[in-house]
Design a protein around this motif. Structure first.
Motif: not given
Length: 419
Positions: A136-139, A276-278, A283-284, A325-327
Motif C-alpha cells: 500500500l502507498n498513500a500517494i 515521504q511528506e514534503l 507528498r512523494a 494533481v499528481g505526476a
C-alpha cells in the motif's frame, strides 16, 4: 458504495509490426466501469465481518493487451467474464489488543473500528485482494482518485496471488506497534496464468507474502514510511527457458510457455515502497520491484523489474482544497529469458507482438482530480508510453483519460435512526 467510470483513447501511432497480443496502432477508445457496494458489521469490539459486492464492465484499450504497465487498472483482463455482479470480498477481521494505549483510526471499507490499540494483532480470513493489505502507498495506490496505470498503482514486479478479477482467498496476520508493523499472508493461486479458478490445494499451490513497515521522520516534522516486501508463489507454472528449448529443438512449432507447465514451481520476488511528506500539501513516493523472471508471469502482469517515482499536491493554494494533481514515472523491464521468448514469437497473457526489438518500457502519467460536489469527482489523465510491450519498433503512444468517481456511505447507526 462507489462507482468508477474511465474513458480512454489514443491516436494512431507507428508500429513496424503487430501480433496477437499487441496494443493496436490504429486510434481507438474504450470505457470501463466498476461499481462496489461495501458492507460491514461489528459483531463485537474485536470481531467484524466485511462483505462486498462488485460489478465490472466495459473494456480496456486493445482488450488490455500489449502494454505491461497497462493504462487502466480497473480493467478486467478477460472481458468474456461478463458484467454480472459477484462477491469481491467476504472476510472475518479479528483484533487482539496487546496494550491499553489506543489511537484513533479512520473507519473504511476494510476496517470499522474508530479506535485501535497501539500494539495489536489483526487476523483476516476469507476472500480479499492481496493488495488490500500489501504494497500500500498513500500517494500511489488509489485508482479512484489518483493514478490509473497498473505499474504505478501497484508494484509491477509483484506477481501477487489473484484470480482474473484481482481477488483470492487467504489468511492475513498483522502485528502493529508504535512505529512499525509486520504482516504475513497465505493466499490461493489461480490454476493457470490469469485464470479465474483458484487452486485450493495449498500443499502444491499458494502465494506467501511478507512485509515489514516502518514509520519515521527523515525530514523534520514530516512523516516517512518505508515498506519492504517479499513474496514466493508456488503454482503450475511454465518455464521460459524450457519453452524456448522445445521450440529450437523442433518439438513445438512456436514457443508456448503453457506446454512447459509443471506443478509446484516457485517464483519469488522483492519490493521496496517509500512515501515521504514534503509539506502539508505535497507528498512523494517511490517503488522498486524485482522477481526472478524465469517462470511465467502468472497473476498480475508481465514485468520482472520496475522502478517508479511520483508525487501529488493538494489544490489549497488555488482555493480547491479537495482537488489534487499528481505526476509519476515508471520504468519496466523483463528477464533475458522472458525477452527471448517474446522475440521468438511466444505469447504471454498480456504481451506478444510476434517479435521483439527489446527496450525498457517507460511510462509517464499526470492527472488532475477535481472535487465537484459531495462524493463526486472528475479527473483528466495523460499517459505517455515509450516502447509499449518493451518493443522499440512500436510507439510511442499517448493515452488520454477521463474519469468520473462517485462515492457515499451510510453508517448503520444513522440508517437505523431514520427507520
Amino acid at each position: 458504495m462507489q462507482a468508477n467510470f474511465i474513458r480512454q483513447e489514443h491516436p494512431t501511432f507507428y508500429a513496424e509490426y503487430s501480433g496477437r497480443n499487441s496494443f493496436l496502432p490504429a486510434g481507438e477508445h474504450a470505457t470501463s466501469r466498476i461499481e462496489t457496494l461495501y458492507t460491514g458489521f461489528q459483531i463485537t469490539n474485536r470481531l467484524e465481518i466485511l462483505a462486498d459486492v462488485e460489478s465490472a464492465g466495459g473494456a480496456g484499450l486493445s482488450n488490455a493487451l500489449g502494454i505491461a504497465g497497462f493504462t487502466n487498472v480497473d480493467v478486467v483482463r478477460n472481458p468474456t467474464l461478463g458484467e454480472a455482479p459477484y462477491i469481491s470480498r467476504v472476510m472475518l477481521h479479528y483484533t487482539i489488543p496487546l496494550s491499553k494505549e489506543t489511537t484513533e483510526a479512520t473507519r473504511n471499507p476494510l476496517a470499522l473500528a474508530s479506535t485501535v490499540p497501539v500494539r495489536r494483532l489483526e487476523f483476516r480470513l476469507g476472500k480479499m485482494s492481496t493488495v488490500d493489505f500489501f504494497d500500500l502507498n498513500a500517494i500511489g495506490s488509489d485508482s479512484h482518485l489518483q493514478f490509473m496505470n497498473w505499474a504505478i498503482v501497484n508494484n509491477g514486479a509483484y506477481d501477487y496471488a489473484a484470480d482474473t478479477r484481482g481477488y483470492t482467498y487467504g489468511l492475513v496476520a498483522e502485528y502493529y506497534d508504535k512505529a512499525w508493523a509486520a504482516r504475513f499472508g497465505e493466499m490461493l493461486m489461480p490454476t493457470v496464468a490469469n485464470g479465474i479458478t483458484l487452486d485450493w490445494d495449498i500443499a502444491r499451490a499458494r502465494g506467501e507474502n511478507f512485509e515489514f513497515e516502518y514509520h519515521t521522520a527523515w525530514l523534520a516534522k514530516r512523516a516517512s514510511v518505508v515498506r519492504a516486501l517479499a513474496f514466493v508463489n508456488h503454482a503450475n507454472m511454465g518455464s521460459y527457458q524450457q519453452a524456448i528449448d522445445s521450440y529450437l529443438s523442433g518439438k513445438d512449432a512456436v514457443p508456448d510457455i503453457t506446454l512447459s507447465r509443471k506443478q509446484g514451481r516457485l517464483k519469488y520476488g522483492f519490493g521496496l515502497n517509500v512515501e515521504q511528506e514534503l509539506s502539508p500539501l505535497w507528498r512523494a513516493f517511490g517503488r522498486l520491484g524485482w522477481n526472478d523472471g524465469a517462470k511465467e508471469s502468472f497473476a498480475y502482469t508481465e514485468i520482472d523489474q520496475t522502478a517508479s517515482m511520483g508525487s501529488d499536491f493538494r489544490g489549497k493554494p488555488w482555493h480547491r482544497s479537495q482537488d489534487k494533481v499528481g505526476a509519476a514515472f515508471v520504468v519496466n523491464g523483463i528477464s533475458a529469458d522472458h525477452r527471448r521468448y517474446l522475440a521468438l514469437g511466444g505469447l504471454g497473457f498480456i504481451l506478444g507482438d510476434g517479435g521483439l526489438t527489446y527496450g525498457l518500457e517507460k511510462i509517464s502519467e499526470t492527472y488532475y482530480t477535481a472535487h465537484i460536489w459531495r462524493g463526486i469527482y472528475f479527473a483528466t489523465d495523460y499517459q505517455h508510453v515509450t516502447n509499449p510491450g518493451y518493443n522499440e519498433v512500436r510507439g510511442p503512444v499517448d493515452v488520454v483519460s477521463f474519469r468520473i468517481h462517485v462515492e457515499d456511505a451510510i453508517p448503520f447507526e444513522k440508517f437505523g435512526r431514520r427507520n
